[in-house]
Design a protein around this motif. Structure first.
Motif, short mmCIF file in Angstrom:
data_model
loop_
_atom_site.label_atom_id
_atom_site.label_comp_id
_atom_site.label_asym_id
_atom_site.label_seq_id
_atom_site.Cartn_x
_atom_site.Cartn_y
_atom_site.Cartn_z
N ILE A 64 -14.21 -11.71 -14.50
CA ILE A 64 -14.90 -12.84 -13.88
C ILE A 64 -15.64 -12.35 -12.65
O ILE A 64 -15.26 -11.33 -12.06
CB ILE A 64 -13.90 -13.97 -13.51
N PRO A 65 -16.69 -13.05 -12.24
CA PRO A 65 -17.45 -12.61 -11.06
C PRO A 65 -16.59 -12.45 -9.81
O PRO A 65 -16.84 -11.54 -9.01
CB PRO A 65 -18.50 -13.71 -10.89
N ALA A 66 -15.59 -13.29 -9.63
CA ALA A 66 -14.74 -13.18 -8.45
C ALA A 66 -14.08 -11.81 -8.34
O ALA A 66 -13.74 -11.36 -7.25
CB ALA A 66 -13.68 -14.28 -8.45
N ASN A 67 -13.92 -11.13 -9.46
CA ASN A 67 -13.31 -9.80 -9.46
C ASN A 67 -14.32 -8.66 -9.53
O ASN A 67 -14.08 -7.59 -9.00
CB ASN A 67 -12.35 -9.65 -10.65
N LEU A 68 -15.45 -8.89 -10.19
CA LEU A 68 -16.31 -7.77 -10.58
C LEU A 68 -17.76 -7.84 -10.09
O LEU A 68 -18.53 -6.94 -10.41
CB LEU A 68 -16.34 -7.65 -12.11
N ASP A 69 -18.16 -8.85 -9.35
CA ASP A 69 -19.59 -9.05 -9.11
C ASP A 69 -20.11 -8.53 -7.76
O ASP A 69 -21.20 -8.90 -7.35
CB ASP A 69 -19.96 -10.52 -9.29
N SER A 70 -19.36 -7.71 -7.08
CA SER A 70 -19.87 -7.05 -5.87
C SER A 70 -18.93 -5.90 -5.55
O SER A 70 -17.82 -5.82 -6.09
CB SER A 70 -19.94 -8.02 -4.69
N ILE A 71 -19.38 -5.03 -4.68
CA ILE A 71 -18.52 -3.93 -4.27
C ILE A 71 -17.27 -4.49 -3.59
O ILE A 71 -16.15 -4.06 -3.88
CB ILE A 71 -19.28 -2.95 -3.37
N ASN A 72 -17.44 -5.46 -2.69
CA ASN A 72 -16.28 -6.05 -2.01
C ASN A 72 -15.30 -6.65 -3.00
O ASN A 72 -14.08 -6.45 -2.88
CB ASN A 72 -16.71 -7.13 -1.02
N ASN A 73 -15.81 -7.41 -3.98
CA ASN A 73 -14.93 -8.03 -4.98
C ASN A 73 -14.18 -6.96 -5.77
O ASN A 73 -12.98 -7.10 -6.03
CB ASN A 73 -15.72 -8.91 -5.94
N LEU A 74 -14.89 -5.91 -6.15
CA LEU A 74 -14.26 -4.84 -6.92
C LEU A 74 -13.19 -4.11 -6.12
O LEU A 74 -12.11 -3.84 -6.64
CB LEU A 74 -15.32 -3.84 -7.40
N VAL A 75 -13.48 -3.80 -4.87
CA VAL A 75 -12.50 -3.10 -4.04
C VAL A 75 -11.23 -3.94 -3.92
O VAL A 75 -10.12 -3.44 -4.11
CB VAL A 75 -13.08 -2.77 -2.65
N SER A 76 -11.39 -5.22 -3.63
CA SER A 76 -10.24 -6.11 -3.50
C SER A 76 -9.45 -6.18 -4.81
O SER A 76 -8.22 -6.08 -4.83
CB SER A 76 -10.71 -7.50 -3.08
N PHE A 77 -10.17 -6.35 -5.90
CA PHE A 77 -9.55 -6.45 -7.22
C PHE A 77 -8.79 -5.17 -7.58
O PHE A 77 -7.63 -5.20 -8.00
CB PHE A 77 -10.62 -6.75 -8.27
N ILE A 78 -9.42 -4.01 -7.37
CA ILE A 78 -8.79 -2.73 -7.71
C ILE A 78 -7.56 -2.50 -6.84
O ILE A 78 -6.52 -2.06 -7.32
CB ILE A 78 -9.79 -1.56 -7.56
N GLU A 79 -7.67 -2.81 -5.55
CA GLU A 79 -6.52 -2.63 -4.67
C GLU A 79 -5.34 -3.49 -5.13
O GLU A 79 -4.19 -3.04 -5.11
CB GLU A 79 -6.89 -2.97 -3.22
N LYS A 80 -5.61 -4.72 -5.55
CA LYS A 80 -4.54 -5.60 -6.05
C LYS A 80 -3.93 -5.02 -7.33
O LYS A 80 -2.70 -5.02 -7.51
CB LYS A 80 -5.07 -7.01 -6.31
N LYS A 81 -4.78 -4.54 -8.23
CA LYS A 81 -4.29 -3.96 -9.49
C LYS A 81 -3.44 -2.72 -9.21
O LYS A 81 -2.38 -2.55 -9.81
CB LYS A 81 -5.46 -3.58 -10.40
N LEU A 82 -3.88 -1.87 -8.30
CA LEU A 82 -3.14 -0.66 -7.98
C LEU A 82 -1.81 -0.99 -7.32
O LEU A 82 -0.81 -0.32 -7.55
CB LEU A 82 -3.98 0.27 -7.10
N ALA A 83 -1.79 -2.03 -6.49
CA ALA A 83 -0.54 -2.45 -5.85
C ALA A 83 0.46 -2.92 -6.90
O ALA A 83 1.65 -2.61 -6.81
CB ALA A 83 -0.81 -3.55 -4.83
N LYS A 84 -0.02 -3.66 -7.91
CA LYS A 84 0.86 -4.12 -8.98
C LYS A 84 1.40 -2.95 -9.78
O LYS A 84 2.57 -2.93 -10.17
CB LYS A 84 0.13 -5.09 -9.91
#
Length: 89
Positions: A64-84
């Motif tokens: 979804i765009p909230a996860n993938l539609d900008s560098i900021n969104n991607l960084v936040s999303f990836i950091e959350k995934k890596l934490a999990k």
């Protein structure tokens, strides 16, 4: 870690979506879709890159765009995934 993720994503976008040209003033908050940087095929390629680079799985519901539609969104999303991933190992 966040800095490296940001740099990795920016380099991927420049190399694969802007075809090695400079980043045209791309800010970390710019929408890839609104700026015409990534189309639907590009999103699939980006997902493949992220899954391989960070050894994560991106579920269909997460595309979804909230996860993938900008560098900021991607960084936040990836950091959350890596934490999990870190929590389960």
């Amino acid at each position: 870690m966040i800095q490296n993720v940001e740099q990795d994503i920016r380099r991927y976008i420049i190399d694969n979506c802007l075809f090695g040209q400079d980043d045209h003033g791309l800010s970390n908050s710019d929408s890839f879709l609104e700026k015409g940087i990534i189309d639907s095929t590009g999103v699939l390629l980006l997902i493949s890159f992220l899954e391989e680079k960070y050894q994560i799985t991106i579920e269909d519901a997460e595309v979804i765009p909230a996860n993938l539609d900008s560098i900021n969104n991607l960084v936040s999303f990836i950091e959350k995934k890596l934490a999990k991933v870190g929590e389960t190992t």
